[in-house]
Design a protein around this motif. Structure first.
Motif, PDB file in Angstrom:
ATOM      1  N   ILE A 144       0.841  -1.192   0.000  1.00  0.00           N
ATOM      2  CA  ILE A 144       0.000   0.000   0.000  1.00  0.00           C
ATOM      3  C   ILE A 144       0.878   1.245   0.000  1.00  0.00           C
ATOM      4  CG2 ILE A 144      -1.741   1.317   1.281  1.00  0.00           C
ATOM      5  CD1 ILE A 144      -2.757  -1.333   2.423  1.00  0.00           C
ATOM      6  N   ALA A 184      -1.981   5.057   8.554  1.00  0.00           N
ATOM      7  CA  ALA A 184      -0.746   4.268   8.526  1.00  0.00           C
ATOM      8  C   ALA A 184      -0.692   3.320   9.727  1.00  0.00           C
ATOM      9  CB  ALA A 184       0.459   5.204   8.522  1.00  0.00           C
ATOM     10  N   LEU A 241      -3.329   0.421   9.181  1.00  0.00           N
ATOM     11  CA  LEU A 241      -2.946  -0.517   8.132  1.00  0.00           C
ATOM     12  C   LEU A 241      -1.740  -1.353   8.563  1.00  0.00           C
ATOM     13  CD1 LEU A 241      -3.417   1.798   5.023  1.00  0.00           C
ATOM     14  CD2 LEU A 241      -4.866  -0.120   5.715  1.00  0.00           C
ATOM     15  N   CYS A 242      -0.811  -0.749   9.314  1.00  0.00           N
ATOM     16  CA  CYS A 242       0.337  -1.513   9.844  1.00  0.00           C
ATOM     17  C   CYS A 242      -0.128  -2.573  10.827  1.00  0.00           C
ATOM     18  CB  CYS A 242       1.321  -0.574  10.526  1.00  0.00           C
ATOM     19  SG  CYS A 242       2.335   0.362   9.393  1.00  0.00           S
ATOM     20  N   HIS A 301      -0.165  -4.941   6.769  1.00  0.00           N
ATOM     21  CA  HIS A 301       0.135  -4.507   5.408  1.00  0.00           C
ATOM     22  C   HIS A 301       1.505  -3.830   5.342  1.00  0.00           C
ATOM     23  CE1 HIS A 301      -3.946  -5.468   4.252  1.00  0.00           C
ATOM     24  NE2 HIS A 301      -4.409  -4.715   5.238  1.00  0.00           N
ATOM     25  N   VAL A 318       3.289  -0.743   4.192  1.00  0.00           N
ATOM     26  CA  VAL A 318       2.851   0.615   3.878  1.00  0.00           C
ATOM     27  C   VAL A 318       4.046   1.503   3.578  1.00  0.00           C
ATOM     28  CG1 VAL A 318       1.583   2.632   4.732  1.00  0.00           C
ATOM     29  CG2 VAL A 318       0.826   0.329   5.375  1.00  0.00           C
ATOM     30  N   VAL A 328       6.699   1.497   8.871  1.00  0.00           N
ATOM     31  CA  VAL A 328       6.377   1.862   7.495  1.00  0.00           C
ATOM     32  C   VAL A 328       7.640   2.367   6.805  1.00  0.00           C
ATOM     33  CG1 VAL A 328       4.025   2.510   8.140  1.00  0.00           C
ATOM     34  CG2 VAL A 328       5.793   4.274   7.985  1.00  0.00           C
TER      35      VAL A 328
END
Length: 452
Positions: free
Chosen positions: A3, A16, A19-20, A24, A26, A45
């Motif tokens: 992503i 962020a 999603l982390c 994912h 990122v 990230v």
């Protein structure tokens, strides 16, 4: 999933992080080096300093192998341009935040012409949520499922409701109400209750019901159900514009307090049915003189959180109307939760929820997509709606024989036009939509509700 996230502001940081947490990979792009360093230091990230419309920047971030590209900078036009370039450069899915009301009637056209997968307008989403609350003022929060046919409603209990000491299993017989209590906040604790759980005054209860059943329940326990007929709004930004449009269509009298004369002139032209008051919304004497005390709803929508909080507390002191308070910053929600601000709206949370919902749905395109996702009760509980596309261990089995994960409640099955509050003999079938409430974050597929 791979992503790329363009924009390292408050929403970018919150997204962020989420999603982390969901595993994912990122990469964050921002022209501000300090922002990128801040996010990289706090979360797992990657960071790239640069312009999201630059092909070299996108290549450095790995655009060729990107599954989802998200643009949430402060500029609508930049977000759209970023997504257009990302699509051409190889990203499979692109999501843009577009907030300007001038684009509100053109979003479908823009999405199809540029090839953007999804567009999110948090101000419009916030306005729709506020409008629902003003139509049903006894609730402090309302989330909708199944195209609005099922609602998840949050309400604080006081002694006036006469539910102190009542077990949840007693509610249908005692109150003649077909609702399902899904979650209870008691102090700092959040509980997914069973039928033996006993309610207490001071609890904050979240229950699921159809709009008609919710109306009957509110009447039974003495909470207001009549939609508001007049509203005072302080702050004339985009949310105010969208909200006023909805209220005027429903014949609600709207008064808008806005300090900027130029913005007042724009609102007067765009909303001829509303009364525009050009004045500083923090002028207490002015608010009282313009009928704050008789307002059935007071909505604080300025761009300054502190001002919204103080306005809501002042309105609480001088009015019996429905209170709604907009909060931009996400860092102090635990502190604000201890204040009586009525219904609190976080547009930035709505943006994060929508994008997380979209990303999770992409991961399960065959089995059961996530159709709707809400993070409720201060982000501690998730309410999800799954669409079942194929048979699995979660289908064709009586619920009484299904081993569900702890702290999870299967709340509702929608099957065509039927709304089913599930019992032990019910089964999930292909084609159903299934609503689940859980303390566990990160469910991606209906099969994830089963215990190992």
């Amino acid at each position: 999933m791979q992503i790329i996230l363009v924009g390292g502001g408050k929403v970018g940081v919150a997204l962020a992080r989420q999603l982390c947490e969901e595993g994912h990979n990122v990469t964050v792009i921002d022209i501000n080096k300090a922002r990128v360093e801040h996010i990289v230091e706090r979360y797992d990230v990657m960071g790239v300093v640069g312009n999201g419309t630059s092909i070299s920047t996108l290549s450095e971030a790995g655009i060729e192998n990107t599954d989802v590209f998200i643009a949430i900078t402060g500029s609508d036009e930049l977000n759209l341009l970023c997504c257009m370039f990302a699509k051409k450069a190889g990203s499979r899915h692109t999501i843009a935040r577009v907030r300007n009301p001038s684009y509100s009637h053109e979003l479908d056209f823009i999405r199809h012409q540029i090839g953007i997968s999804a567009i999110i307008n948090p101000e419009m989403a916030a306005a729709k949520e506020i409008s629902r609350l003003l139509r049903f003022p006894g609730a402090s929060k309302i989330d909708t499922f199944a195209e609005g046919r099922v609602q998840l409603i949050k309400v604080p209990l006081t002694g006036a409701q006469n539910l102190d000491g009542v077990a949840i299993r007693e509610i249908p017989a005692k109150l003649k109400s077909d609702i399902l209590v899904c979650a209870v906040e008691r102090g700092a604790e959040v509980i997914i209750p069973d039928g033996n759980f006993v309610l207490r005054s001071g609890d904050v209860v979240t229950f699921l019901a159809t709009p008609e059943k919710a109306h009957q329940f509110f009447v039974t326990i003495g909470l207001p159900v009549r939609p508001v007929r007049n509203a005072m709004i302080v702050g004339g930004g985009a949310i105010c514009y969208y909200l006023s449009q909805e209220l005027l269509e429903n014949r609600v009298r709207v008064r808008i307090v806005e300090r900027n004369p130029e913005r007042c002139a724009e609102l007067a032209q765009e909303l001829p049915g509303a009364q525009i008051l050009c004045e500083d919304g923090s002028n207490r004497e002015f608010l009282l003189s313009e009928g704050l005390g008789s307002a059935e709803a007071f909505v604080a929508l300025t761009n300054i959180d502190e001002e919204n909080v103080l306005l809501a507390l002042f309105a609480k002191k001088h009015s019996q109307g429905k209170l709604v308070t907009k909060i931009n910053r996400l860092e102090f929600d635990d502190i604000l939760g201890g204040l009586d601000l009525g219904s609190t709206i976080y547009p930035k949370y709505m943006t994060c929820d929508y994008i997380v919902q979209y990303v999770r749905a992409l991961q399960n395109e065959a089995g059961s997509n996530i159709k709707t996702l809400y993070r409720i009760l201060d982000d501690r509980v998730e309410a999800l709606e799954f669409t079942v596309h194929e048979n699995s261990p979660a289908t064709g089995v009586p619920l009484s024989r299904m081993r569900l994960k702890p702290n999870l409640l299967l709340c509702c099955i929608t099957r065509g036009d039927r709304i089913i509050i599930p019992r032990g003999g019910d089964q999930i079938q292909v084609g159903d939509n299934v609503i689940v409430v859980t303390l566990e974050h990160g469910l991606h597929d209906l099969r994830d509700i089963l215990a190992d």
